[in-house]
Enzyme design. Structure first.
Site, PDB file in Angstrom:
ATOM      1  N   LYS A  46       0.846  -1.207   0.000  1.00 16.06           N
ATOM      2  CA  LYS A  46       0.000   0.000   0.000  1.00 16.06           C
ATOM      3  C   LYS A  46       0.876   1.249   0.000  1.00 16.06           C
ATOM      4  O   LYS A  46       2.075   1.171   0.305  1.00 16.06           O
ATOM      5  CB  LYS A  46      -0.895  -0.017   1.243  1.00 16.06           C
ATOM      6  N   TYR A 272      13.866  31.557   7.446  1.00 13.70           N
ATOM      7  CA  TYR A 272      12.650  32.221   7.912  1.00 13.70           C
ATOM      8  C   TYR A 272      12.647  32.386   9.428  1.00 13.70           C
ATOM      9  O   TYR A 272      12.962  31.436  10.166  1.00 13.70           O
ATOM     10  CB  TYR A 272      11.425  31.389   7.530  1.00 13.70           C
TER      11      TYR A 272
HETATM   12  C1  LIG Z   1      -0.608  -1.620   6.797  1.00 11.47           C
HETATM   13  C2  LIG Z   1      -1.301  -2.866   7.180  1.00 11.47           C
HETATM   14  C3  LIG Z   1      -0.568  -4.051   7.327  1.00 11.47           C
HETATM   15  C4  LIG Z   1       0.934  -4.083   7.275  1.00 11.47           C
HETATM   16  O1  LIG Z   1       1.415  -3.621   8.519  1.00 11.47           O
HETATM   17  P1  LIG Z   1       2.986  -3.546   8.784  1.00 11.47           P
HETATM   18  O2  LIG Z   1       3.103  -3.288  10.244  1.00 11.47           O
HETATM   19  O3  LIG Z   1       3.465  -2.398   7.954  1.00 11.47           O
HETATM   20  O4  LIG Z   1       3.567  -4.822   8.362  1.00 11.47           O
HETATM   21  C5  LIG Z   1      -1.265  -5.221   7.573  1.00 11.47           C
HETATM   22  N1  LIG Z   1      -2.604  -5.213   7.683  1.00 11.47           N
HETATM   23  C6  LIG Z   1      -3.352  -4.095   7.571  1.00 11.47           C
HETATM   24  C7  LIG Z   1      -4.823  -4.176   7.720  1.00 11.47           C
HETATM   25  C8  LIG Z   1      -2.727  -2.874   7.329  1.00 11.47           C
HETATM   26  O5  LIG Z   1      -3.449  -1.762   7.225  1.00 11.47           O
END
Ligand SMILES: *Cc1c(COP(=O)(O)O)cnc(C)c1O
Length: 375
Positions: A46, A272
Site C-alpha cells: 500500500k 525564515y
Molecule cells: C498496513 C497494514 C498491514 C501491514 O502492517 P505492517 O506493520 O506495515 O507490516 C497489515 N494489515 C493491515 C490491515 C494494514 O493496514
C-alpha cells in the site's frame, strides 16, 4: 557525448533530490519474513510500497518468498494488475459504493467489514457471472476497520447465504492488532482470543475460509501464536521493525546536490524567522528539498545530513523547497551530493533518526517523500 552518457553526467548532480531503492535489501527482508511467517507471506505494498514503489516491492517480494500482495484500495490493486502482476491481491479498505465489478474482473480479493459491503460486493459479482472472493474482516480491538464482534454472526450468516447463491466465496478471515509492536502486551492475547472466537463463529455458520490472517510485521517477528496461515507484512519488507527486535535492511537512500555555497561571518541569521544564527564564521550549503519533498518541518533545529563523509547540521527552519546546511570549514562546493538519509552504513542519517528528530515513526517519513523527488 552520447545521449546516455550525457544523461548520466547530468544525473545526480544536474537535477534535484533523488530517491534510490535498494532492491537487494527488500529481497533479504522478504526472505526473512517468508521464513518467519511459518505459512504464506503477503507483501503489503500500500501507499506505493511504503514510498518505495509498489510494483518494485511487489515483484521483489514475490521473487523472494511472498505469494500474496496486499493493498488498501481497489485502485492500488488494479494498478498492480495493469503493471502486469498476476499474483493474488487483497484490497481491504473501500467505500461501499466502490466499483467492486473491477475487483471481480481483475481477480482482486476484497475484505468485507460488514453486511452493507457484502451486499455491494455480491451485487457486483452477480453482474459478472463470477463469484467475488472475499475475506471477512473482524475488528479485534482497534475500533477502526472490520466488523464489531456484535455484528460478526450476522455478517457470517449473510456471507454463507451469498456463498450458497454463488455470488461470493469466503476465502479468508482477517483481523489486525492494535498493539502488535508491544510484544507480550495483554491486549494482544485478548485480540488473538477474539480472532479465534471469530473463526469459530464463521465455522459454525458453515464457512470454511482457508486463509486466516492476523499478524503484520511486528507480530510476525514476535508472536508465533498470531501467525495463523498467512502474515501480512509491509513495513518489515522495507526495513522497518516496529517491534525493535530484529535487524532488517533499510532500502531507501535520499540524496540532493548542493545548489550553492556561501561563506558567512559569525552572527549571520539563517532562514525564515531567523530562528538560528551562526556562532562563528562558516560555510553554508543550500540543498533543493524541503517539507514539500518530505523533510518534516518539525525536524528543524535537530536534523543532520551527510556531506563529504561528515555529519552536518541542517540550520534554520526547514522551508517548503530548501534547507541550509552548516558545513563548517569543509571545502564543499556546488554540485556535491549530500545524503539526507540512507541505511547508515557510510555514516549518513537513517530514516529512524529523521523520525526521531521530527517526533514521528519511520513509516511516516518513507511514505511522505514528495512527488517532486526523482525515483
Ligand atoms: C498496513 C497494514 C498491514 C501491514 O502492517 P505492517 O506493520 O506495515 O507490516 C497489515 N494489515 C493491515 C490491515 C494494514 O493496514
Amino acid at each position: 557525448m552520447t545521449a546516455l552518457t550525457l544523461d548520466r553526467a547530468l544525473d545526480l548532480r544536474g537535477r534535484g533530490a533523488a530517491l534510490q531503492v535498494d532492491a537487494s535489501a527488500i529481497a533479504a527482508n522478504s526472505r526473512l519474513f517468508a521464513e518467519r511467517s511459518g505459512g504464506a507471506l503477503m507483501a503489503v505494498v500500500k501507499a506505493d510500497g511504503f514510498g518505495h514503489g509498489a510494483a518494485l516491492v511487489a515483484r521483489t517480494a514475490l521473487r523472494h518468498g511472498a505469494s500474496w500482495l496486499g493493498v488498501t484500495s481497489l485502485d492500488e490493486a488494479v494498478a498492480l494488475r495493469l503493471a502486469g502482476i498476476e499474483a493474488p491481491v487483497l484490497s481491504w479498505l473501500n467505500p461501499v459504493a466502490s466499483d467492486f465489478r473491477a475487483a471481480v474482473l481483475h481477480h482482486v480479493d476484497v475484505a468485507v467489514p460488514g453486511p452493507a459491503h457484502l451486499a455491494a460486493v455480491a451485487g457486483a459479482a452477480r453482474t459478472t457471472g463470477r463469484p467475488a472472493r472475499v475475506h471477512l474482516h473482524l475488528d479485534v480491538g482497534l475500533a477502526r476497520d472490520g466488523a464489531a464482534p456484535a455484528d460478526w454472526a450476522r455478517l457470517c450468516h449473510a456471507a454463507r447465504r451469498a456463498e450458497r447463491e454463488g455470488t461470493v466465496r469466503v476465502v479468508g478471515v482477517m483481523g489486525h492488532l492494535a498493539r502488535g509492536d508491544e510484544p507480550g502486551h495483554e491486549a494482544n492475547r485478548a485480540a488473538r482470543d477474539r480472532f479465534a472466537w471469530g473463526i469459530g463463529v464463521a465455522r459454525r455458520h458453515g464457512l470454511r475460509p482457508p486463509l486466516r490472517h492476523l499478524a503484520a510485521t511486528a507480530a510476525t517477528l514476535t508472536d508465533p501464536l498470531s501467525r495463523h496461515t498467512l502474515c501480512r507484512v509491509g513495513a518489515g519488507l522495507v526495513g522497518i521493525d516496529p517491534s525493535g527486535t530484529t535487524p532488517l535492511r533499510p532500502a531507501l537512500t535520499l540524496t540532493a546536490p548542493v545548489v550553492s555555497v556561501r561563506d558567512v561571518v559569525a552572527g549571520t541569521p539563517v532562514g525564515y524567522g531567523h530562528t538560528w544564527a551562526t556562532a562563528r564564521g562558516t560555510r553554508l550549503a543550500l540543498l533543493p528539498l524541503g517539507y514539500a519533498d518530505g523533510l518534516p518541518r518539525t525536524a528543524s533545529g535537530r536534523a543532520e545530513v551527510l556531506v563529504r563523509g561528515r555529519r552536518c547540521a541542517v540550520v534554520g527552519r526547514i522551508s517548503m523547497d530548501q534547507v541550509v546546511v552548516d558545513v563548517g570549514s569543509a571545502p564543499v562546493v556546488a554540485g556535491e551530493i549530500a545524503t539526507v538519509f540512507g541505511p547508515g552504513s557510510e555514516g549518513e542519517p537513517t530514516v529512524a533518526e529523521w523520525a526521531g528528530w521530527s517526533g514521528t515513526i519511520e513509516h511516516e517519513i518513507v511514505t511522505g517523500i514528495g512527488a517532486r523527488v526523482r525515483r
